[in-house]
Write a protein that holds these residues in place. Structure first.
Motif, short mmCIF file in Angstrom:
data_model
loop_
_atom_site.label_atom_id
_atom_site.label_comp_id
_atom_site.label_asym_id
_atom_site.label_seq_id
_atom_site.Cartn_x
_atom_site.Cartn_y
_atom_site.Cartn_z
N ASN A 82 -55.71 -56.21 -19.01
CA ASN A 82 -54.31 -55.83 -18.93
C ASN A 82 -54.05 -54.49 -19.62
O ASN A 82 -53.22 -53.71 -19.16
CB ASN A 82 -53.43 -56.93 -19.54
N ALA A 83 -54.75 -54.24 -20.71
CA ALA A 83 -54.60 -52.97 -21.41
C ALA A 83 -55.09 -51.81 -20.55
O ALA A 83 -54.44 -50.76 -20.48
CB ALA A 83 -55.36 -53.00 -22.74
N VAL A 84 -56.22 -51.99 -19.88
CA VAL A 84 -56.74 -50.94 -19.00
C VAL A 84 -55.75 -50.63 -17.90
O VAL A 84 -55.46 -49.46 -17.60
CB VAL A 84 -58.12 -51.33 -18.41
N LEU A 85 -55.21 -51.67 -17.29
CA LEU A 85 -54.24 -51.45 -16.21
C LEU A 85 -52.95 -50.80 -16.73
O LEU A 85 -52.39 -49.92 -16.07
CB LEU A 85 -53.94 -52.78 -15.52
N ALA A 86 -52.50 -51.20 -17.91
CA ALA A 86 -51.29 -50.60 -18.49
C ALA A 86 -51.53 -49.13 -18.85
O ALA A 86 -50.66 -48.28 -18.62
CB ALA A 86 -50.86 -51.38 -19.72
N ILE A 87 -52.70 -48.83 -19.38
CA ILE A 87 -53.02 -47.43 -19.72
C ILE A 87 -53.10 -46.60 -18.45
O ILE A 87 -52.61 -45.46 -18.40
CB ILE A 87 -54.34 -47.35 -20.52
N ALA A 88 -53.71 -47.16 -17.41
CA ALA A 88 -53.80 -46.43 -16.13
C ALA A 88 -52.40 -46.15 -15.59
O ALA A 88 -52.12 -45.03 -15.12
CB ALA A 88 -54.61 -47.22 -15.13
N ASP A 89 -51.51 -47.14 -15.65
CA ASP A 89 -50.13 -46.92 -15.21
C ASP A 89 -49.45 -45.85 -16.04
O ASP A 89 -48.75 -44.99 -15.51
CB ASP A 89 -49.32 -48.23 -15.30
N ARG A 90 -49.66 -45.90 -17.33
CA ARG A 90 -49.04 -44.90 -18.22
C ARG A 90 -49.56 -43.49 -17.93
O ARG A 90 -48.80 -42.53 -17.88
CB ARG A 90 -49.29 -45.27 -19.67
N MET A 91 -50.87 -43.39 -17.72
CA MET A 91 -51.47 -42.08 -17.45
C MET A 91 -51.01 -41.54 -16.09
O MET A 91 -50.92 -40.33 -15.91
CB MET A 91 -52.99 -42.17 -17.53
N ASN A 92 -50.71 -42.43 -15.16
CA ASN A 92 -50.27 -42.01 -13.83
C ASN A 92 -48.74 -41.92 -13.73
O ASN A 92 -48.21 -41.66 -12.65
CB ASN A 92 -50.79 -42.98 -12.77
N GLY A 93 -48.04 -42.14 -14.85
CA GLY A 93 -46.59 -42.02 -14.86
C GLY A 93 -45.88 -43.19 -14.23
O GLY A 93 -44.70 -43.10 -13.89
N ALA A 139 -45.70 -46.29 -15.67
CA ALA A 139 -45.28 -47.27 -16.67
C ALA A 139 -43.77 -47.20 -16.90
O ALA A 139 -43.20 -46.12 -16.98
CB ALA A 139 -46.01 -47.01 -17.99
N VAL A 140 -43.16 -48.35 -16.96
CA VAL A 140 -41.73 -48.45 -17.23
C VAL A 140 -41.59 -49.09 -18.61
O VAL A 140 -42.08 -50.19 -18.84
CB VAL A 140 -41.01 -49.31 -16.17
N ILE A 141 -40.93 -48.38 -19.51
CA ILE A 141 -40.75 -48.88 -20.87
C ILE A 141 -39.35 -49.47 -20.97
O ILE A 141 -38.36 -48.78 -20.75
CB ILE A 141 -40.97 -47.75 -21.90
N SER A 142 -39.30 -50.74 -21.31
CA SER A 142 -38.01 -51.44 -21.37
C SER A 142 -37.20 -50.99 -22.58
O SER A 142 -37.73 -50.40 -23.52
CB SER A 142 -38.23 -52.95 -21.43
N ASP A 143 -35.91 -51.29 -22.54
CA ASP A 143 -35.03 -50.96 -23.66
C ASP A 143 -35.44 -51.70 -24.93
O ASP A 143 -35.37 -51.16 -26.02
CB ASP A 143 -33.57 -51.31 -23.31
#
Length: 184
Positions: A75-86, A88-92
């Protein structure tokens, strides 16, 4: 080569492979134990302090759940990939927690160092739980810290640098991981 010789050779090769996998698993388990103990040692003063904000306690509870999860590295790898690709959605809620953690860092720098070290130890414990995903996650954590020196605290950079693995020196593997994450 007779059939019996072939069977004996196949059996020996199988036993060698199983032994290599077992040694690797033992090494990963020892690494996990080391980082998990470090995590629990570092959170002790935070848990004992009655003035520790709820956001810090929630962060510790989240990390505690992640440390024991075998799928956390994936899950961390997938989240980092999403973040690096823009993507990732960061909740309030996460943004609010982050702001409160920054306030805590300013008000209580001695405990902030313990929290930061606990977070890094938790990340490395997570990467020790899974063979392939953990290794990829560890590479990505290091890459994030090394690429963004301004955002990473000195204690994080020091801990990441101390925990280098042999795999980090393999350029072909880095290119493969980068290519895989770019396509996901």
């Amino acid at each position: 080569m007779t059939t019996i010789e072939f069977v004996v050779l196949a059996l020996c090769l199988t036993l060698l492979l199983l032994g290599a996998f077992a040694r690797r698993k033992i090494r990963r388990n020892r690494e996990y134990d080391k980082y998990a103990k470090h995590f629990y040692n570092k959170i002790s003063p935070l848990m004992a302090d009655p003035d520790t904000p709820d956001e810090v306690l929630e962060t510790i509870a989240s990390l505690n759940r992640l440390i024991t999860s075998k799928s956390a590295a994936r899950n961390a790898v997938l989240a980092i990939a999403d973040r690096m690709n823009g993507k990732a959605v960061i909740s309030d809620k996460v943004q609010t927690r982050s702001a409160r953690l920054q306030e805590f860092a300013v008000k209580r720098p001695e405990l902030d160092k313990a929290l930061t070290e606990a977070m890094v130890a938790a990340l490395f414990a997570i990467t020790s739980r899974s063979w392939i995903w953990g290794w990829i996650a560890k590479l990505q954590f290091r890459r994030m810290v090394e690429d963004d020196h301004s955002a990473a605290k000195p204690v994080v950079r020091r801990l990441v640098k101390q925990n280098r693995s042999r795999a980090d020196n393999d350029d072909s593997t880095k290119r493969l991981v980068d290519k895989r994450l770019a396509t996901s």
